[in-house]
Design an enzyme around this catalytic site. Structure first.
Site, PDB file in Angstrom:
ATOM      1  N   TRP A  31       0.839  -1.160   0.007  1.00 28.39           N
ATOM      2  CA  TRP A  31      -0.101   0.098  -0.033  1.00 28.39           C
ATOM      3  C   TRP A  31       0.988   1.267  -0.057  1.00 28.39           C
ATOM      4  CZ3 TRP A  31       0.577   3.560   3.973  1.00 28.39           C
ATOM      5  CH2 TRP A  31       0.939   3.010   5.185  1.00 28.39           C
ATOM      6  N   GLU A  74       7.043   8.700  13.883  1.00 24.37           N
ATOM      7  CA  GLU A  74       7.157   8.002  12.839  1.00 24.37           C
ATOM      8  C   GLU A  74       8.100   8.817  11.847  1.00 24.37           C
ATOM      9  OE1 GLU A  74       6.235   4.895  11.974  1.00 24.37           O
ATOM     10  OE2 GLU A  74       4.674   4.261  13.298  1.00 24.37           O
ATOM     11  N   GLU A 112       8.638   1.695   6.712  1.00 23.39           N
ATOM     12  CA  GLU A 112       8.191   2.422   7.696  1.00 23.39           C
ATOM     13  C   GLU A 112       7.963   4.015   7.199  1.00 23.39           C
ATOM     14  OE1 GLU A 112       7.907   2.283  11.214  1.00 23.39           O
ATOM     15  OE2 GLU A 112       7.835   0.138  11.277  1.00 23.39           O
ATOM     16  N   HIS A 115       4.450   5.386   6.895  1.00 18.40           N
ATOM     17  CA  HIS A 115       3.615   5.902   8.013  1.00 18.40           C
ATOM     18  C   HIS A 115       3.466   7.083   8.479  1.00 18.40           C
ATOM     19  CE1 HIS A 115       4.527   1.347   9.464  1.00 18.40           C
ATOM     20  NE2 HIS A 115       4.083   1.635   8.259  1.00 18.40           N
ATOM     21  N   THR A 168       4.505   0.131  19.209  1.00 15.18           N
ATOM     22  CA  THR A 168       3.631   1.282  18.038  1.00 15.18           C
ATOM     23  C   THR A 168       2.626   0.286  17.529  1.00 15.18           C
ATOM     24  OG1 THR A 168       5.636   0.156  16.400  1.00 15.18           O
ATOM     25  CG2 THR A 168       5.744   2.427  17.460  1.00 15.18           C
ATOM     26  N   ASP A 197       1.468  -3.163   9.884  1.00 15.38           N
ATOM     27  CA  ASP A 197       2.669  -3.152   9.254  1.00 15.38           C
ATOM     28  C   ASP A 197       3.679  -3.253  10.555  1.00 15.38           C
ATOM     29  OD1 ASP A 197       2.532  -2.504   6.700  1.00 15.38           O
ATOM     30  OD2 ASP A 197       3.551  -0.704   6.476  1.00 15.38           O
TER      31      ASP A 197
END
Length: 333
Positions: A31, A74, A112, A115, A168, A197
Site C-alpha cells: 500500500w 514515525e 516505515e 507511515h 507501535t 505493518d
C-alpha cells in the site's frame, strides 16, 4: 563487540535471507499513502477534503495530541535507521551493501517511511493542527537523536526493536479503535493499516532474537536483562516543540489517560516477549550470571504491574496544559 560475537552475525546472513527478508513486501504489492487520501488530480478533490475535515471535527483535541505524537514518532525515521547502522556486525557498511542485514534495514526503513507520510498528509488536510509547530517538533527530534541505550550492540538493538515495534503496533491499533468509536472509519482504516505493518515488523525482529537465544542463549539473556534494567525508552522521548520542555511527558500522560499506550502495556509487552522467546525454559545451558538475568526478566513484568497499580491509586487528575500542536488549546493530562 568481541570478534566471536561478530562472527555469529556473519554466520547468520544466510539464515536472515531465508527467514527475515520474506517479511518484507514488494513495493509493487504494498500500500501507499495515496491509497487512503483524497486524489489531488480528481475533480472531486475539494469535496473529498471537505468530507475528511467533517469527520475530523468529531475527534477531540486529546485524540489529536496522541495522533500527532504518533506521527512525529514515525517521522523521526532517519534517527532510527542511523541507530540500526551503528550496530556492530549488521550495519550497512557502504550505504548500499548487499548483506541480508543491510538489505533488511534499508527496506524496513522504506516501509516505515510510508507511515509518517500518510499521517502527516492526513493531519495537514484535517485542518485541526498547527502544522508549523508539528514540523518544528519533527526537526527538533531528528536533530536530537536517541538515547544510546543500544550501545552499538545488535543484541540490544534487536531486543529494543522487538519491543518498540510491538509498542507501535499497540499504539496505532488503539488510535484506530478510538477513531472507529468516534465514527471516522477512514482514519480507523489508516491507523489499523499502519498497525498491521508494525506487527509484521515486530514478528521479524522477534524472530531474530529468537534465533540469538538459540545460538547464544547466555549472551542474549544477559542483553535482555541489560536492556530492561535501563528501561526501554520510547524513541521519541527527546521530542521538543521549542516551547514545552516536558512535551514528551505531557504527550505520554494524555496517551495513558486515553488508553493509547499505557504503563500496563509496557509490562504486557515484556511478558509477551518473555513467553515468545521461552526465556523461562532456559535452564542448564546458562551460566550463573545468565540464570540471574533470566530470573530478573521473568519476574519483572509482575513487579512493574504492582508498582503501576500502587501509583495509580495515588495519582490525582493532572492539570490541563496547552499543546502548541493544537494552537495552544489545553488538554487534560
Amino acid at each position: 563487540m568481541p570478534p566471536q560475537k561478530m562472527e555469529i552475525f556473519r554466520s547468520l546472513e544466510g539464515w536472515a535471507e531465508d527467514n527475515i527478508l520474506p517479511y518484507l513486501k514488494s513495493v509493487e504489492k504494498n500500500w501507499q499513502p495515496q491509497d487512503f487520501l483524497p486524489e489531488s488530480s480528481s475533480d472531486g478533490f475539494h469535496e473529498q477534503v471537505a468530507e475528511l475535515r467533517e469527520r475530523a471535527k468529531e475527534l477531540p483535541d486529546d485524540y489529536f495530541v496522541c495522533l500527532v505524537g504518533d506521527m512525529i514518532t514515525e517521522e523521526a525515521l532517519p534517527t532510527y535507521q542511523t541507530m540500526l547502522n551503528t550496530l556492530d556486525g549488521v550495519r550497512d557498511e557502504t550505504g548500499a551493501s548487499l548483506t541480508s542485514w543491510a538489505v533488511w534495514t534499508r527496506a524496513w526503513t522504506a516501509e516505515e517511511n510510508r507511515h509518517g507520510d500518510l499521517l502527516n498528509k492526513y493531519l495537514y488536510l484535517s485542518g485541526r493542527v498547527d502544522m508549523r509547530q508539528v514540523e518544528k517538533t519533527i526537526q527538533y527530534l531528528i536533530g536530537s537523536g536517541m538515547d544510546p541505550r543500544t550501545e552499538n550492540s545488535p543484541y540490544l538493538g534487536f531486543i529494543y526493536t522487538s519491543f518498540q515495534e510491538r509498542a507501535t503496533f499497540i499504539s496505532h491499533g488503539n488510535t484506530a479503535r478510538l477513531a472507529k468509536e468516534r465514527g471516522d472509519l477512514k482514519l480507523a482504516q489508516i491507523c489499523g493499516t499502519i498497525a498491521a505493518d508494525e506487527k509484521r515488523h515486530e514478528t521479524a525482529y522477534a524472530k531474530i532474537v529468537e534465533k540469538l537465544f538459540e545460538v547464544d542463549p547466555d549472551g542474549t539473556v544477559l542483553a535482555f536483562a541489560d536492556m530492561m534494567k535501563k528501561k526501554v525508552a520510547m524513541p521519541a522521548h527527546l521530542m521538543y516543540d521549542g516551547r514545552d520542555d516536558d512535551l514528551f511527558e505531557h504527550f505520554s500522560a494524555v496517551a495513558q489517560r486515553l488508553g493509547v499506550y499505557t504503563a500496563k502495556e509496557y509490562a504486557d509487552i515484556l511478558e509477551f516477549l518473555v513467553g515468545r522467546w521461552k526465556v523461562e525454559n532456559l535452564t542448564s545451558i546458562l551460566s550463573g550470571e545468565g540464570r540471574k538475568a533470566r530470573d530478573f526478566v521473568c519476574s519483572l513484568a509482575p513487579r512493574i504491574r504492582r508498582l503501576e497499580e500502587r501509583s495509580q491509586t495515588r495519582i490525582k487528575q493532572g492539570p490541563a496544559v496547552p499543546f502548541s500542536w493544537i494552537y495552544d488549546r489545553k488538554v487534560q493530562l
